[in-house]
Each structure stands twice: as C-alpha cells, then as structure tokens.
Design a protein around this motif. Structure first.
Motif, PDB file in Angstrom:
ATOM      1  N   UNK A 148      -2.245  19.300 -15.323  1.00 23.29           N
ATOM      2  CA  UNK A 148      -1.523  18.722 -16.472  1.00 23.29           C
ATOM      3  C   UNK A 148      -0.103  18.364 -16.049  1.00 23.29           C
ATOM      4  N   UNK A 149      -0.001  17.401 -15.130  1.00 26.65           N
ATOM      5  CA  UNK A 149       1.307  17.094 -14.545  1.00 26.65           C
ATOM      6  C   UNK A 149       1.414  15.640 -14.118  1.00 26.65           C
ATOM      7  N   UNK A 150       0.723  14.732 -14.830  1.00 27.74           N
ATOM      8  CA  UNK A 150       0.758  13.331 -14.437  1.00 27.74           C
ATOM      9  C   UNK A 150       2.006  12.616 -14.903  1.00 27.74           C
ATOM     10  N   UNK A 151       2.106  11.340 -14.562  1.00 22.75           N
ATOM     11  CA  UNK A 151       3.274  10.544 -14.928  1.00 22.75           C
ATOM     12  C   UNK A 151       3.292  10.197 -16.407  1.00 22.75           C
ATOM     13  N   UNK A 152       2.126  10.177 -17.052  1.00 21.51           N
ATOM     14  CA  UNK A 152       2.075   9.881 -18.481  1.00 21.51           C
ATOM     15  C   UNK A 152       2.268   8.421 -18.832  1.00 21.51           C
ATOM     16  N   UNK A 169      12.196   3.085  -1.887  1.00 23.52           N
ATOM     17  CA  UNK A 169      11.237   2.736  -2.940  1.00 23.52           C
ATOM     18  C   UNK A 169      11.619   1.502  -3.750  1.00 23.52           C
ATOM     19  N   UNK A 170      12.850   1.047  -3.654  1.00 26.05           N
ATOM     20  CA  UNK A 170      13.250  -0.171  -4.360  1.00 26.05           C
ATOM     21  C   UNK A 170      12.462  -1.385  -3.893  1.00 26.05           C
ATOM     22  N   UNK A 217       2.457  13.345  -6.627  1.00 25.91           N
ATOM     23  CA  UNK A 217       3.382  13.469  -7.757  1.00 25.91           C
ATOM     24  C   UNK A 217       4.681  14.141  -7.345  1.00 25.91           C
ATOM     25  N   UNK A 218       4.577  15.185  -6.543  1.00 27.61           N
ATOM     26  CA  UNK A 218       5.775  15.909  -6.114  1.00 27.61           C
ATOM     27  C   UNK A 218       6.697  15.029  -5.285  1.00 27.61           C
ATOM     28  N   UNK A 219       6.131  14.332  -4.316  1.00 27.93           N
ATOM     29  CA  UNK A 219       6.949  13.491  -3.442  1.00 27.93           C
ATOM     30  C   UNK A 219       7.509  12.279  -4.177  1.00 27.93           C
ATOM     31  N   UNK A 220       6.703  11.671  -5.030  1.00 29.22           N
ATOM     32  CA  UNK A 220       7.205  10.526  -5.788  1.00 29.22           C
ATOM     33  C   UNK A 220       8.413  10.910  -6.627  1.00 29.22           C
ATOM     34  N   UNK A 221       8.341  12.031  -7.293  1.00 30.49           N
ATOM     35  CA  UNK A 221       9.471  12.445  -8.132  1.00 30.49           C
ATOM     36  C   UNK A 221      10.699  12.768  -7.288  1.00 30.49           C
ATOM     37  N   UNK A 226       0.847  -1.184   0.000  1.00 27.38           N
ATOM     38  CA  UNK A 226       0.000   0.000   0.000  1.00 27.38           C
ATOM     39  C   UNK A 226       0.887   1.240   0.000  1.00 27.38           C
ATOM     40  N   UNK A 227       0.542   2.207  -0.857  1.00 23.99           N
ATOM     41  CA  UNK A 227       1.319   3.449  -0.961  1.00 23.99           C
ATOM     42  C   UNK A 227       0.388   4.609  -0.599  1.00 23.99           C
ATOM     43  N   UNK A 228       0.450   5.101   0.646  1.00 27.62           N
ATOM     44  CA  UNK A 228      -0.487   6.115   1.125  1.00 27.62           C
ATOM     45  C   UNK A 228       0.053   7.545   1.033  1.00 27.62           C
ATOM     46  N   UNK A 229       0.942   7.804   0.087  1.00 30.25           N
ATOM     47  CA  UNK A 229       1.583   9.116  -0.020  1.00 30.25           C
ATOM     48  C   UNK A 229       0.565  10.247  -0.126  1.00 30.25           C
TER      49      UNK A 229
END
Length: 244
Positions: free
Chosen positions: A162-166, A94-95, A114-118, A53-56
């Motif tokens: 307009x800032x998704x992972x794509x 994250x590995x 998105x900000x934290x993941x990047x 589970x990823x609750x970011x």
C-alpha cells in the motif's frame, strides 16, 4: 469504487500486466506498436517519437536495456533514464523525462522503484511530464507503481503493498493468470480489505489505457489475455466497463 473515479492526475497511462518487448522472444509486440502510434500522435514535429526506458525496478539491468534498444531502434529516438549510473549509461537528471513523447517503465521490484523514484524526484517529474502530454507506460512493477497499491513479490513471497504513487485509484495485480498464486492472493486481499478498491487485475499480454485517471480501453496481443475488475463480490471483465 468506480474504475473511472479520477484522482486529479492529468495525462495518459498504459498499464501492462505483462507482454511487450519484455516477454517477446523476437522483441515484437502489438502493444508496443500501439504505444509508438500513440507517441507519434502526440509528436507534432516530423520526427521519430522520443521514447525513454526507465529500468529502475531491475537495477538498470544491462540485458533489459539492450533488449529495449533492440526493440525500438530505428522506430524511435531512444533514451534511458539511469539512476544507478553504471557504465555505459551515466546518471541522468530526471528532468529529461519532460522532453519525451513516451516513457516506458520496466519490470522488477516495485518497492525499490518507488523508493528510488521518490529519493531522486522522479515521481514529480513523471506527473509533470504526463500533464505536458507525455504518455506514461509500464509493465509489471512499471504498471503497479501508478496505483495506490499493488500485489508484489518485491519482498519474496507475494504480498500487498500500500505504497504506490496514487496517480490511479485502487490496486493493481500484473501477471494475473500468468504466475502461480497471483489471482488467488489478489482476490483474497481485495475481499479482506488489505488492498483498496477498485482491484485491477491484468493478464500477461494485456494492458489498460487510462486517460486523466479513467480507464478508457483495454489492449491485448493474445486472444486469451484480459483485464478484470476485482471486487469483494467477485470479478468481471474490465472491457465491459470501458465499452459503455
């Protein structure tokens, strides 16, 4: 643009508009049951599937994590990817995602996710895990993130992002008929060109399954739930596309 146009992404993504254990009073969910079945099929060993589970998006909400654990306990080897490191869940590299059969991303703020993941490199590990056979799934913000763009309330009122992972083409709208203003605003932004095509609108208790960037099926856990393709000309049931 076709709902099936690929992006170069390889792997399986399940985008939930709403539902799953997150919206179940009992924690029971037909969509979650199917996700576990999918994870088991990808698990070659005779053991419970490994589910993370990823609750970011919720800031690692303790309540959210505990509801996940209660819903999946005994049915999976459960893990949590914590980027906040709040006790009792320490920060995780994250590995760890590369060792999972199913990654389940929770709802909350799409922009914060998105900000934290990047910042932590989670986006790259997600793509790598999917290419290795891990199923990526997520609800609300956890569905928005995979697309190029989305409808979000990350900044208060609903707004286009307009800032998704794509990983998937176009834009997403979760809770399409489940929250006031979702359907009307998403359709307007598509018509105006504020969000890219195709527009994928997903009701609560519905989910769209993608294989290698192509929509292949729609799952529902209530009779009223649907997923739609929204264009500048109108909208139609996505199930009609994937059934061809």
């Amino acid at each position: 643009m076709s709902t099936s146009e690929p992006t170069g992404f390889r792997g399986t993504i399940v985008a939930l508009g709403g539902g799953g254990f997150s919206m179940s009073e009992t924690g029971e969910s037909a969509i979650d049951d199917e996700l576990l079945q999918m994870a088991r099929r990808g698990n070659t060993a005779s053991q419970l599937p490994r589910v993370c589970f990823v609750p970011t998006a919720s800031g690692d909400s303790r309540d959210y994590i505990e509801r996940f654990e209660a819903a999946f306990e005994g049915r999976a080897q459960i893990h949590v990817l914590s980027l906040f490191g709040q006790s009792p869940w320490d920060y995780q590299d994250p590995s760890m995602l590369l060792d999972m059969d199913l990654i389940y991303v929770g709802g909350g703020s799409t922009a914060n996710l998105l900000s934290l993941w990047r910042r932590h490199g989670v986006d790259h590990k997600m793509r790598e895990a999917a290419a290795g056979g891990t199923i990526l799934a997520g609800i609300s913000a956890g569905a928005n993130c995979w697309f190029e763009a989305s409808s979000t309330d990350s900044f208060g009122p609903l707004a286009p992002l307009n800032d998704g992972l794509g990983f998937l083409r176009g834009s997403a709208c979760p809770h399409f008929h489940g929250e006031p203003g979702r359907a009307e605003s998403f359709q307007e932004w598509i018509v105006q060109g504020s969000l890219p095509l195709p527009g994928i609108a997903i009701d609560d208790h519905a989910a769209v399954v993608y294989e290698d960037g192509r929509a292949t099926s729609v799952m529902v856990e209530s009779a009223e739930a649907k997923a739609f393709v929204v264009s500048r000309e109108g909208m139609h049931d996505l199930s009609a596309d994937v059934a061809r």
